[in-house]
Write a protein that holds these residues in place. Sequence first.
Motif, mmCIF file in Angstrom:
data_model
loop_
_atom_site.group_PDB
_atom_site.id
_atom_site.type_symbol
_atom_site.label_atom_id
_atom_site.label_comp_id
_atom_site.label_asym_id
_atom_site.label_seq_id
_atom_site.Cartn_x
_atom_site.Cartn_y
_atom_site.Cartn_z
ATOM 1 N N ALA A 298 -10.907 6.317 -2.511
ATOM 2 C CA ALA A 298 -10.227 5.689 -3.656
ATOM 3 C C ALA A 298 -9.444 4.465 -3.188
ATOM 4 O O ALA A 298 -9.473 3.416 -3.836
ATOM 5 C CB ALA A 298 -9.305 6.691 -4.339
ATOM 6 N N MET A 299 -8.759 4.583 -2.066
ATOM 7 C CA MET A 299 -8.030 3.438 -1.528
ATOM 8 C C MET A 299 -8.977 2.288 -1.228
ATOM 9 O O MET A 299 -8.697 1.136 -1.539
ATOM 10 C CB MET A 299 -7.305 3.828 -0.221
ATOM 11 C CG MET A 299 -5.928 4.406 -0.388
ATOM 12 S SD MET A 299 -4.740 3.322 -1.215
ATOM 13 C CE MET A 299 -4.129 2.329 0.150
ATOM 14 N N PHE A 300 -10.092 2.612 -0.610
ATOM 15 C CA PHE A 300 -11.041 1.572 -0.241
ATOM 16 C C PHE A 300 -11.566 0.812 -1.469
ATOM 17 O O PHE A 300 -11.504 -0.419 -1.532
ATOM 18 C CB PHE A 300 -12.211 2.188 0.539
ATOM 19 C CG PHE A 300 -13.354 1.251 0.784
ATOM 20 C CD1 PHE A 300 -13.200 0.147 1.610
ATOM 21 C CD2 PHE A 300 -14.579 1.471 0.171
ATOM 22 C CE1 PHE A 300 -14.255 -0.725 1.831
ATOM 23 C CE2 PHE A 300 -15.645 0.599 0.392
ATOM 24 C CZ PHE A 300 -15.471 -0.502 1.221
ATOM 25 N N PHE A 301 -12.037 1.559 -2.447
ATOM 26 C CA PHE A 301 -12.603 0.900 -3.626
ATOM 27 C C PHE A 301 -11.537 0.201 -4.462
ATOM 28 O O PHE A 301 -11.765 -0.876 -5.015
ATOM 29 C CB PHE A 301 -13.369 1.915 -4.479
ATOM 30 C CG PHE A 301 -14.629 2.424 -3.845
ATOM 31 C CD1 PHE A 301 -15.620 1.541 -3.440
ATOM 32 C CD2 PHE A 301 -14.846 3.779 -3.659
ATOM 33 C CE1 PHE A 301 -16.787 1.990 -2.855
ATOM 34 C CE2 PHE A 301 -16.012 4.246 -3.071
ATOM 35 C CZ PHE A 301 -16.989 3.351 -2.673
ATOM 36 N N ALA A 302 -10.370 0.821 -4.561
ATOM 37 C CA ALA A 302 -9.317 0.231 -5.385
ATOM 38 C C ALA A 302 -8.790 -1.057 -4.763
ATOM 39 O O ALA A 302 -8.472 -2.015 -5.479
ATOM 40 C CB ALA A 302 -8.172 1.224 -5.579
ATOM 41 N N TYR A 303 -8.730 -1.108 -3.443
ATOM 42 C CA TYR A 303 -8.218 -2.322 -2.806
ATOM 43 C C TYR A 303 -9.161 -3.489 -3.053
ATOM 44 O O TYR A 303 -8.714 -4.629 -3.200
ATOM 45 C CB TYR A 303 -8.022 -2.105 -1.306
ATOM 46 C CG TYR A 303 -7.105 -3.142 -0.690
ATOM 47 C CD1 TYR A 303 -5.728 -3.046 -0.838
ATOM 48 C CD2 TYR A 303 -7.610 -4.233 0.010
ATOM 49 C CE1 TYR A 303 -4.886 -3.994 -0.302
ATOM 50 C CE2 TYR A 303 -6.768 -5.187 0.554
ATOM 51 C CZ TYR A 303 -5.411 -5.056 0.400
ATOM 52 O OH TYR A 303 -4.571 -6.010 0.932
ATOM 53 N N THR B 176 -5.343 8.656 -10.210
ATOM 54 C CA THR B 176 -5.603 8.119 -11.551
ATOM 55 C C THR B 176 -5.438 6.606 -11.578
ATOM 56 O O THR B 176 -6.279 5.886 -12.114
ATOM 57 C CB THR B 176 -4.634 8.745 -12.571
ATOM 58 O OG1 THR B 176 -4.761 10.161 -12.519
ATOM 59 C CG2 THR B 176 -4.920 8.257 -13.973
ATOM 60 N N VAL B 177 -4.348 6.131 -10.985
ATOM 61 C CA VAL B 177 -4.100 4.682 -10.992
ATOM 62 C C VAL B 177 -5.149 3.953 -10.168
ATOM 63 O O VAL B 177 -5.690 2.928 -10.596
ATOM 64 C CB VAL B 177 -2.684 4.359 -10.474
ATOM 65 C CG1 VAL B 177 -2.495 2.857 -10.326
ATOM 66 C CG2 VAL B 177 -1.629 4.925 -11.406
ATOM 67 N N LEU B 178 -5.459 4.477 -8.988
ATOM 68 C CA LEU B 178 -6.454 3.806 -8.154
ATOM 69 C C LEU B 178 -7.794 3.712 -8.865
ATOM 70 O O LEU B 178 -8.471 2.691 -8.816
ATOM 71 C CB LEU B 178 -6.631 4.552 -6.826
ATOM 72 C CG LEU B 178 -5.503 4.444 -5.810
ATOM 73 C CD1 LEU B 178 -5.948 4.997 -4.464
ATOM 74 C CD2 LEU B 178 -5.013 3.020 -5.641
ATOM 75 N N GLU B 179 -8.162 4.777 -9.538
ATOM 76 C CA GLU B 179 -9.446 4.763 -10.237
ATOM 77 C C GLU B 179 -9.453 3.701 -11.331
ATOM 78 O O GLU B 179 -10.440 2.990 -11.525
ATOM 79 C CB GLU B 179 -9.732 6.140 -10.834
ATOM 80 C CG GLU B 179 -11.068 6.687 -10.434
ATOM 81 C CD GLU B 179 -11.263 8.135 -10.856
ATOM 82 O OE1 GLU B 179 -12.165 8.385 -11.659
ATOM 83 O OE2 GLU B 179 -10.496 9.010 -10.373
ATOM 84 N N ALA B 180 -8.309 3.578 -12.010
ATOM 85 C CA ALA B 180 -8.219 2.590 -13.087
ATOM 86 C C ALA B 180 -8.205 1.165 -12.547
ATOM 87 O O ALA B 180 -8.422 0.210 -13.280
ATOM 88 C CB ALA B 180 -6.962 2.854 -13.919
ATOM 89 N N MET B 181 -7.936 1.030 -11.256
ATOM 90 C CA MET B 181 -7.834 -0.300 -10.664
ATOM 91 C C MET B 181 -9.171 -0.822 -10.173
ATOM 92 O O MET B 181 -9.335 -2.005 -9.902
ATOM 93 C CB MET B 181 -6.833 -0.236 -9.507
ATOM 94 C CG MET B 181 -6.101 -1.535 -9.248
ATOM 95 S SD MET B 181 -4.983 -1.368 -7.850
ATOM 96 C CE MET B 181 -3.913 -0.051 -8.410
ATOM 97 N N MET B 182 -10.153 0.083 -10.051
ATOM 98 C CA MET B 182 -11.470 -0.327 -9.543
ATOM 99 C C MET B 182 -12.251 -1.106 -10.589
ATOM 100 O O MET B 182 -12.057 -0.933 -11.782
ATOM 101 C CB MET B 182 -12.293 0.921 -9.187
ATOM 102 C CG MET B 182 -11.720 1.774 -8.084
ATOM 103 S SD MET B 182 -12.690 3.306 -7.878
ATOM 104 C CE MET B 182 -11.498 4.300 -6.947
#
Lengths: 170, 170
Positions: free
Chosen positions: A29-34, B148-154
């Motif tokens: 999640a960190m990887f894709f979100a960044y 949840t937030v990270l997923e929404a950021m992708m």
Amino acid sequence: MADGRTPAAISGENLLFLTDEQLRQGIEAMFFAYRGFTADPDRILANLAYGRAHHRAIHFINRAPGTTVNNLLNILGVTKQSLNRVLRTMIEDGLVESRVGKSDKRERHLYLTDAGRALEGQLSDAQRVRMRSAFRDAGPDAVAGFRTVLEAMMDTEMQRTYTRLKESGA
Amino acid sequence: MADGRTPAAISGENLLFLTDEQLRQGIEAMFFAYRGFTADPDRILANLAYGRAHHRAIHFINRAPGTTVNNLLNILGVTKQSLNRVLRTMIEDGLVESRVGKSDKRERHLYLTDAGRALEGQLSDAQRVRMRSAFRDAGPDAVAGFRTVLEAMMDTEMQRTYTRLKESGA
DNA sequence: AGTTTAAGTCAGCCTTGTTGACATTCCAAG
DNA sequence: CTTGGAATGTCAACAAGGCTGACTTAAACT
């Protein structure tokens, strides 16, 4: 307990969120979100002659106007030579102004010019649009959790830097 | 409402978490946390002749053994030439094995060798230690919000990739 | 006066991204 | 059967942005 959880509650909630699979999902999640996080400013920068390094510098100069080069170095965690290359081009291009320190004339204090502020605004607007949409979709509780986890993920040194910036802001 | 909040509650909770200052803090939290996130594997890789690009490739090959080069390309979001350079060195060094596809012989399927799996374990152990500590400190509710937030950021595309990986995992 | 500190600069190197051009292999549609 | 397109690989060149090391200048501290 500082967070209001009793020992019973902790063992009761059976720590399923700490399995290797959960951790791996967090890592991914960190990887894709960044990637998403940097995508919008990157697109703007690609059309100019700048990159992510310029964005970072411009962000923190805007955040703490008058910061010294050394201070910026610590925040960004790069070498003086690396920062200098970025800074020099932005000074030449009239986005950043470097003023000799009053009390200590060895220091250079950094400020954004009007043009610099304009670019900063453009970049952070783009980044905030995505962040705002993600925050709104997730809701305030999720956002609080998001920030708690990220803070816990930082090196302690960066935690202090982050907190100092946060408190100076508002 | 899916999340149990009424419209009244939403306007009632006055959206303070969406101010520009809050968003900026979120942006800075991402920046500092990502540094922490990559710091431990980076330290290991610095002693070998590899970088972050190798880590990413090795992670996803381990995650989805037998993946094709094209598939990996989509996950990583880099060019074929860029990935190929990384892949080639790891194949030469005996960390990755490339097998010609059975049904479609144009495709190459990628697998980690024993040595590759050993390095993968070393890297992901280091990364998980930090992630686990952050998760434990923050607690399960915060972790849920974090994800949840990270997923929404992708980007939506990456969201799908992430979800597919997640569901294939456990 | 001598040392340390802040900043800047030059040179060289590495990783990791990019484009563009081109070869090979093989599947599948005509 | 041939041909077009897809998947892969490879070569070359280039740029951004990290790094180290060596060195200068100016100012401040002791």
